[in-house]
Design an enzyme around this catalytic site. Structure first.
Site, PDB file in Angstrom:
ATOM      1  N   ILE A  82      -6.793  -5.258  20.500  1.00 51.13           N
ATOM      2  CA  ILE A  82      -5.644  -4.445  20.089  1.00 51.13           C
ATOM      3  C   ILE A  82      -4.597  -5.375  19.496  1.00 51.13           C
ATOM      4  CG2 ILE A  82      -3.695  -3.106  20.972  1.00 51.13           C
ATOM      5  CD1 ILE A  82      -5.589  -1.821  22.960  1.00 51.13           C
ATOM      6  N   TYR A  85       0.839  -1.207   0.000  1.00 55.05           N
ATOM      7  CA  TYR A  85       0.000   0.000   0.000  1.00 55.05           C
ATOM      8  C   TYR A  85       0.877   1.262   0.000  1.00 55.05           C
ATOM      9  CZ  TYR A  85      -3.292   3.493   1.866  1.00 55.05           C
ATOM     10  OH  TYR A  85      -4.045   4.610   2.070  1.00 55.05           O
ATOM     11  N   ASN A 104      -3.987   9.281   9.937  1.00 56.97           N
ATOM     12  CA  ASN A 104      -5.145   8.397  10.139  1.00 56.97           C
ATOM     13  C   ASN A 104      -6.432   9.208  10.252  1.00 56.97           C
ATOM     14  OD1 ASN A 104      -2.760   6.742  10.716  1.00 56.97           O
ATOM     15  ND2 ASN A 104      -4.301   5.207  11.237  1.00 56.97           N
TER      16      ASN A 104
HETATM   17  P1  NAD Z   1     -13.179   4.328   1.511  1.00 53.00           P
HETATM   18  O1  NAD Z   1     -12.971   2.860   1.308  1.00 53.00           O
HETATM   19  O2  NAD Z   1     -14.352   4.768   2.308  1.00 53.00           O
HETATM   20  O3  NAD Z   1     -13.199   5.086   0.122  1.00 53.00           O
HETATM   21  C1  NAD Z   1     -12.606   4.596  -1.036  1.00 53.00           C
HETATM   22  C2  NAD Z   1     -13.623   4.738  -2.160  1.00 53.00           C
HETATM   23  O4  NAD Z   1     -12.999   4.333  -3.379  1.00 53.00           O
HETATM   24  C3  NAD Z   1     -14.845   3.834  -1.963  1.00 53.00           C
HETATM   25  O5  NAD Z   1     -16.021   4.547  -2.260  1.00 53.00           O
HETATM   26  C4  NAD Z   1     -14.619   2.702  -2.963  1.00 53.00           C
HETATM   27  O6  NAD Z   1     -15.821   2.104  -3.402  1.00 53.00           O
HETATM   28  C5  NAD Z   1     -13.877   3.444  -4.051  1.00 53.00           C
HETATM   29  N1  NAD Z   1     -13.041   2.579  -4.887  1.00 53.00           N
HETATM   30  C6  NAD Z   1     -12.136   1.658  -4.471  1.00 53.00           C
HETATM   31  N2  NAD Z   1     -11.546   1.084  -5.526  1.00 53.00           N
HETATM   32  C7  NAD Z   1     -12.093   1.666  -6.628  1.00 53.00           C
HETATM   33  C8  NAD Z   1     -11.876   1.514  -8.017  1.00 53.00           C
HETATM   34  N3  NAD Z   1     -11.004   0.621  -8.502  1.00 53.00           N
HETATM   35  N4  NAD Z   1     -12.594   2.290  -8.877  1.00 53.00           N
HETATM   36  C9  NAD Z   1     -13.487   3.189  -8.407  1.00 53.00           C
HETATM   37  N5  NAD Z   1     -13.728   3.370  -7.107  1.00 53.00           N
HETATM   38  C10 NAD Z   1     -13.027   2.624  -6.222  1.00 53.00           C
HETATM   39  O7  NAD Z   1     -11.827   4.886   2.164  1.00 53.00           O
HETATM   40  P2  NAD Z   1     -11.385   6.345   2.619  1.00 53.00           P
HETATM   41  O8  NAD Z   1     -10.855   6.199   3.981  1.00 53.00           O
HETATM   42  O9  NAD Z   1     -12.437   7.329   2.335  1.00 53.00           O
HETATM   43  O10 NAD Z   1     -10.116   6.604   1.661  1.00 53.00           O
HETATM   44  C11 NAD Z   1     -10.114   7.588   0.620  1.00 53.00           C
HETATM   45  C12 NAD Z   1      -8.675   7.797   0.150  1.00 53.00           C
HETATM   46  O11 NAD Z   1      -7.873   8.325   1.199  1.00 53.00           O
HETATM   47  C13 NAD Z   1      -7.963   6.536  -0.332  1.00 53.00           C
HETATM   48  O12 NAD Z   1      -7.153   6.881  -1.441  1.00 53.00           O
HETATM   49  C14 NAD Z   1      -7.090   6.166   0.843  1.00 53.00           C
HETATM   50  O13 NAD Z   1      -5.956   5.401   0.435  1.00 53.00           O
HETATM   51  C15 NAD Z   1      -6.693   7.521   1.340  1.00 53.00           C
HETATM   52  N6  NAD Z   1      -6.273   7.537   2.729  1.00 53.00           N
HETATM   53  C16 NAD Z   1      -7.172   7.252   3.729  1.00 53.00           C
HETATM   54  C17 NAD Z   1      -6.731   7.287   5.039  1.00 53.00           C
HETATM   55  C18 NAD Z   1      -7.641   6.979   6.191  1.00 53.00           C
HETATM   56  O14 NAD Z   1      -7.160   7.008   7.324  1.00 53.00           O
HETATM   57  N7  NAD Z   1      -8.925   6.723   5.960  1.00 53.00           N
HETATM   58  C19 NAD Z   1      -5.399   7.639   5.327  1.00 53.00           C
HETATM   59  C20 NAD Z   1      -4.520   7.880   4.278  1.00 53.00           C
HETATM   60  C21 NAD Z   1      -4.961   7.863   2.978  1.00 53.00           C
HETATM   61  C1  UD1 Z   2      -4.528   3.820   8.089  1.00 54.24           C
HETATM   62  C2  UD1 Z   2      -5.439   3.736   6.876  1.00 54.24           C
HETATM   63  C3  UD1 Z   2      -4.621   3.786   5.628  1.00 54.24           C
HETATM   64  C4  UD1 Z   2      -3.760   5.043   5.707  1.00 54.24           C
HETATM   65  C5  UD1 Z   2      -2.882   5.076   6.959  1.00 54.24           C
HETATM   66  C6  UD1 Z   2      -2.149   6.401   7.090  1.00 54.24           C
HETATM   67  C7  UD1 Z   2      -7.558   2.533   7.084  1.00 54.24           C
HETATM   68  C8  UD1 Z   2      -8.249   1.215   7.085  1.00 54.24           C
HETATM   69  N1  UD1 Z   2      -6.206   2.515   6.901  1.00 54.24           N
HETATM   70  O1  UD1 Z   2      -3.667   2.652   8.166  1.00 54.24           O
HETATM   71  O2  UD1 Z   2      -5.472   3.858   4.481  1.00 54.24           O
HETATM   72  O3  UD1 Z   2      -2.992   5.195   4.560  1.00 54.24           O
HETATM   73  O4  UD1 Z   2      -3.733   4.968   8.081  1.00 54.24           O
HETATM   74  O5  UD1 Z   2      -1.448   6.463   8.282  1.00 54.24           O
HETATM   75  O6  UD1 Z   2      -8.173   3.565   7.244  1.00 54.24           O
HETATM   76  N2  UD1 Z   2      -5.852  -1.790  15.320  1.00 54.24           N
HETATM   77  C9  UD1 Z   2      -6.154  -2.500  16.460  1.00 54.24           C
HETATM   78  N3  UD1 Z   2      -7.380  -3.139  16.534  1.00 54.24           N
HETATM   79  C10 UD1 Z   2      -8.292  -3.094  15.520  1.00 54.24           C
HETATM   80  C11 UD1 Z   2      -7.954  -2.373  14.347  1.00 54.24           C
HETATM   81  C12 UD1 Z   2      -6.722  -1.744  14.278  1.00 54.24           C
HETATM   82  O7  UD1 Z   2      -5.352  -2.575  17.393  1.00 54.24           O
HETATM   83  O8  UD1 Z   2      -9.383  -3.686  15.668  1.00 54.24           O
HETATM   84  C13 UD1 Z   2      -4.570  -1.082  15.276  1.00 54.24           C
HETATM   85  C14 UD1 Z   2      -3.696  -1.465  14.097  1.00 54.24           C
HETATM   86  O9  UD1 Z   2      -2.934  -2.610  14.368  1.00 54.24           O
HETATM   87  C15 UD1 Z   2      -2.860  -0.184  13.930  1.00 54.24           C
HETATM   88  C16 UD1 Z   2      -3.811   0.944  14.372  1.00 54.24           C
HETATM   89  O10 UD1 Z   2      -4.841   0.300  15.116  1.00 54.24           O
HETATM   90  O11 UD1 Z   2      -1.765  -0.189  14.799  1.00 54.24           O
HETATM   91  C17 UD1 Z   2      -4.413   1.676  13.195  1.00 54.24           C
HETATM   92  O12 UD1 Z   2      -4.905   0.697  12.276  1.00 54.24           O
HETATM   93  P1  UD1 Z   2      -5.819   1.077  11.024  1.00 54.24           P
HETATM   94  O13 UD1 Z   2      -6.929   1.944  11.445  1.00 54.24           O
HETATM   95  O14 UD1 Z   2      -6.107  -0.194  10.296  1.00 54.24           O
HETATM   96  O15 UD1 Z   2      -4.873   2.041  10.180  1.00 54.24           O
HETATM   97  P2  UD1 Z   2      -3.383   2.005   9.615  1.00 54.24           P
HETATM   98  O16 UD1 Z   2      -2.887   0.627   9.411  1.00 54.24           O
HETATM   99  O17 UD1 Z   2      -2.584   2.937  10.461  1.00 54.24           O
END
Ligand code: NAD
Ligand code: UD1
Length: 322
Positions: free
Chosen positions: A221, A161, A190
């Site tokens: 955790i 990723y 996050n």
């Molecule tokens: P999310 O899963 O809610 O949103 C992702 C969206 O992309 C969904 O609506 C999904 O259906 C769509 N999608 C996935 N694959 C696709 C494809 N091949 N074609 C078209 N649509 C597709 O997740 P999110 O948390 O809203 O993440 C949005 C963006 O932010 C992502 O690029 C993710 O990597 C990035 N990001 C999120 C976090 C986080 O903590 N949530 C942190 C860092 C980066």
């Molecule tokens: C998350 C995002 C990723 C993003 C990254 C940026 C998601 C799913 N992943 O990854 O897209 O690029 O932040 O920093 O939003 N954990 C537990 N118990 C649980 C679930 C998680 O202990 O039930 C822990 C995990 O081991 C980790 C932390 O919580 O240490 C955060 O996990 P998670 O929310 O999955 O996010 P990241 O792996 O940090």
């Protein structure tokens, strides 16, 4: 009268994407969401699909096109550009978002997260899109000792990723330098908030803990809980996206976080407490590809994009818990 140009939000039916689409419609843009609904939901955008949210009571302010970005976006957008004219700006959020899933299936991650970005950039180059704002990730840094982590810290991702997000950033920079496509990459830390889907074991930790703690169920955790994260509220992230979508700041890479960090154990305790203290906390083995510390340096976000992620964790958690 000229029609309003299109702003595309890929992944706009997802968690961050739907909040972004909300804000862009509120700002008066014509929004087109491209999503294949693998995790996104139409319900996240339902409020804009009512007829009263059209321009002059006719064209809708937001339209949704089902499209897998890893197969290209030209055909999906053609009917809309024929109707409304060119795509002016793109927010590229569509991705496979789980670090753990990328370890299990790196080829899918590469096709969607890197391939999808290339398809978006190819469209932007061919069609003269004015700006592409991209959701990168703190995962590009890998395990870094010294916190907070600044954008100039060497990148050494420890998961497919993180590698695909870094490759996407490099592609953005290449398209800007060689093809003149203006691009900005935001390294989200996050992100949490309402609409983050807790459905999968790979979902964001705050969505899982909130969902379980509200029901008084136990929280698990992974590892000892000493790992830290910089949790940033989705409303603050949307402000960074809107700023990045504007003119200027091409080839900028900026962290999006609060500048603070909290351990997963402390987070579990805080959420349990906010929900009345009924959940117990247990431990399971640490996850593969896991980073142990994460905290953003946020000077660039403030200085270049004029954004400060100011929502306090406890306030953001309350809004998330509803
Ligand atoms: P999310 O899963 O809610 O949103 C992702 C969206 O992309 C969904 O609506 C999904 O259906 C769509 N999608 C996935 N694959 C696709 C494809 N091949 N074609 C078209 N649509 C597709 O997740 P999110 O948390 O809203 O993440 C949005 C963006 O932010 C992502 O690029 C993710 O990597 C990035 N990001 C999120 C976090 C986080 O903590 N949530 C942190 C860092 C980066
Ligand atoms: C998350 C995002 C990723 C993003 C990254 C940026 C998601 C799913 N992943 O990854 O897209 O690029 O932040 O920093 O939003 N954990 C537990 N118990 C649980 C679930 C998680 O202990 O039930 C822990 C995990 O081991 C980790 C932390 O919580 O240490 C955060 O996990 P998670 O929310 O999955 O996010 P990241 O792996 O940090």
């Amino acid at each position: 009268m000229a029609t309003k140009p299109i702003v595309v939000v890929t992944g706009g039916a997802g968690f961050i994407g739907s909040h972004t689409a909300d804000r862009l419609v509120e700002l008066g843009h014509r929004v087109v969401v491209l999503d294949d609904f693998r995790t996104g939901k139409r319900a996240n955008l339902q409020r804009w699909l009512e007829p009263r949210h059209g321009f002059d009571g006719s064209d809708p302010a937001l339209e949704i096109v089902t499209c897998d970005v890893s197969h290209g976006i030209f055909a999906a957008l053609a009917p809309l550009t024929a109707k409304y004219g060119r795509v002016e700006r793109i927010v590229h959020l569509a991705a496979q978002v789980s670090v753990v899933a990328s370890v299990a299936n790196p080829l899918v991650d590469m096709a969607v997260n890197y391939g999808g970005t290339l398809h978006v950039l190819e469209y932007a180059r061919a069609m003269g899109v004015a700006k592409v704002a991209f959701a990168s990730s703190a995962a590009v840094y890998g395990d870094v000792e010294a916190m907070p982590v600044g954008e100039d810290t060497p990148t050494r991702p420890v998961s497919p990723y993180g590698i695909d997000k870094l490759a996407s950033e490099l592609a953005l920079d290449y398209y800007a330098a060689v093809h003149g496509v203006a691009t900005t990459a935001l390294r989200f830390f996050n992100v949490y908030g309402p609409r983050q889907d807790p459905a999968s074991p790979y979902s964001g930790v705050i969505s899982i803990f909130s969902d379980r703690a509200k029901a008084g169920k136990p929280l698990t955790i992974f590892g000892d809980g000493g790992q830290t994260r910089d949790f940033v509220y989705v409303g603050d992230v949307v402000r960074a996206i809107v700023a990045a979508l504007g003119d200027g700041n091409s080839r900028l890479v900026a962290n999006v976080g609060t500048g603070g960090e909290i351990s997963v154990l402390e987070l579990a305790r805080t959420i349990t407490e906010l929900c009345g203290g009924k959940s117990t906390i247990s431990h399971a083995p640490q996850r593969a590809g896991e980073i142990l510390k994460s905290r953003a340096r946020v000077d660039r976000l403030r200085e270049q994009l004029g954004v400060v992620a100011e929502t306090r964790l406890v306030d953001g958690l309350r809004a998330t818990l509803g």
